[in-house]
Design an enzyme around this catalytic site. Sequence first.
Site, PDB file in Angstrom:
ATOM      1  N   LYS A   1       2.578   2.261   2.346  1.00 50.81           N
ATOM      2  CA  LYS A   1       2.278   2.937   3.614  1.00 50.81           C
ATOM      3  C   LYS A   1       3.343   2.534   4.638  1.00 50.81           C
ATOM      4  CE  LYS A   1      -1.755   4.527   5.956  1.00 50.81           C
ATOM      5  NZ  LYS A   1      -3.203   4.635   5.905  1.00 50.81           N
TER       6      LYS A   1
ATOM      7  N   LYS B   1       0.845  -1.215   0.000  1.00 51.61           N
ATOM      8  CA  LYS B   1       0.000   0.000   0.000  1.00 51.61           C
ATOM      9  C   LYS B   1       0.874   1.256   0.000  1.00 51.61           C
ATOM     10  CE  LYS B   1      -3.138  -0.103   3.381  1.00 51.61           C
ATOM     11  NZ  LYS B   1      -3.785  -0.516   4.651  1.00 51.61           N
TER      12      LYS B   1
HETATM   13  N1  C2G Z   1     -10.303   7.014   9.553  1.00 54.53           N
HETATM   14  C1  C2G Z   1     -11.297   7.903   9.927  1.00 54.53           C
HETATM   15  N2  C2G Z   1     -10.960   9.145  10.335  1.00 54.53           N
HETATM   16  C2  C2G Z   1      -9.651   9.523  10.385  1.00 54.53           C
HETATM   17  C3  C2G Z   1      -8.640   8.615  10.020  1.00 54.53           C
HETATM   18  C4  C2G Z   1      -8.989   7.340   9.599  1.00 54.53           C
HETATM   19  O1  C2G Z   1     -12.507   7.576   9.884  1.00 54.53           O
HETATM   20  N3  C2G Z   1      -9.351  10.779  10.807  1.00 54.53           N
HETATM   21  C5  C2G Z   1     -10.721   5.689   9.095  1.00 54.53           C
HETATM   22  C6  C2G Z   1     -10.298   5.428   7.649  1.00 54.53           C
HETATM   23  O2  C2G Z   1     -11.232   6.022   6.760  1.00 54.53           O
HETATM   24  C7  C2G Z   1     -10.324   3.906   7.592  1.00 54.53           C
HETATM   25  C8  C2G Z   1      -9.909   3.506   9.025  1.00 54.53           C
HETATM   26  O3  C2G Z   1     -10.071   4.681   9.852  1.00 54.53           O
HETATM   27  O4  C2G Z   1     -11.651   3.441   7.341  1.00 54.53           O
HETATM   28  C9  C2G Z   1      -8.477   3.039   9.097  1.00 54.53           C
HETATM   29  O5  C2G Z   1      -7.671   4.077   8.550  1.00 54.53           O
HETATM   30  P1  C2G Z   1      -6.225   3.664   7.974  1.00 54.53           P
HETATM   31  O6  C2G Z   1      -5.508   2.907   9.013  1.00 54.53           O
HETATM   32  O7  C2G Z   1      -5.604   4.886   7.367  1.00 54.53           O
HETATM   33  O8  C2G Z   1      -6.675   2.647   6.823  1.00 54.53           O
HETATM   34  P2  C2G Z   1      -6.041   2.522   5.364  1.00 54.53           P
HETATM   35  O9  C2G Z   1      -4.563   2.548   5.442  1.00 54.53           O
HETATM   36  O10 C2G Z   1      -6.758   3.517   4.529  1.00 54.53           O
HETATM   37  O11 C2G Z   1      -6.409   1.013   4.968  1.00 54.53           O
HETATM   38  O12 C2G Z   1      -8.046  -2.449   2.221  1.00 54.53           O
HETATM   39  C10 C2G Z   1      -8.331  -1.189   2.788  1.00 54.53           C
HETATM   40  C11 C2G Z   1      -7.113  -0.582   3.422  1.00 54.53           C
HETATM   41  O13 C2G Z   1      -6.424  -1.527   4.227  1.00 54.53           O
HETATM   42  C12 C2G Z   1      -7.516   0.643   4.244  1.00 54.53           C
END
Ligand code: C2G
Length: 156
Positions: free
Chosen positions: A50, A48
């Site tokens: 990330k 990702k």
């Molecule tokens: N989130 C949120 N508000 C934020 C930050 C994050 O609602 N201020 C939500 C994101 O939208 C997501 C969840 O928290 O639904 C987890 O965020 P991340 O860890 O950044 O997830 P991500 O890396 O986007 O992984 O297959 C899908 C991916 O694995 C999603």
Amino acid sequence: MTNQKKIIITYGTFDMFHIGHLNLLKRLKSMADTVIVAVSTDEFNLQKNKRTIIPFEQRIKIVESIQYVDKAIPEISWDQKTSDIEKYNVDIFAIGKDWEGKFDFLSDYCEVVYLTRTKGISSTEIKKSLKSLLSIPHAELRRAFDILEILRKDLE
Ligand code: C2G
């Protein structure tokens, strides 16, 4: 009205667990009886593009300890969602609006919901502010600690 227990699933990295994550998980619990969270492994995060601070083993332990979460599983690939939905008999796939439209194909398997994100907080923001701290010259940090030490002694 079926008395079938509703199952919801979400996927994420959940690095530096913060209120945005908590709000999302709390929201999921209000939408279903059982909340399953797939936590991205360190290897999958590389796919990702990330970078994470907290290792997977700790991130999944934190997530599974959250009162709104019933089960935490590893997320190891983009392609596991459909098999997870079938394996766990999922009724709803939910994820933050930052992914709006990206998982519409899952609507062949279950309801797909994109949820409003919590404003003003993200793991990326936290990492950025940590980085700016690290960019302060060492001599300045040293001086600040010396002043704090003097203040601490004065307060004793
Ligand atoms: N989130 C949120 N508000 C934020 C930050 C994050 O609602 N201020 C939500 C994101 O939208 C997501 C969840 O928290 O639904 C987890 O965020 P991340 O860890 O950044 O997830 P991500 O890396 O986007 O992984 O297959 C899908 C991916 O694995 C999603």
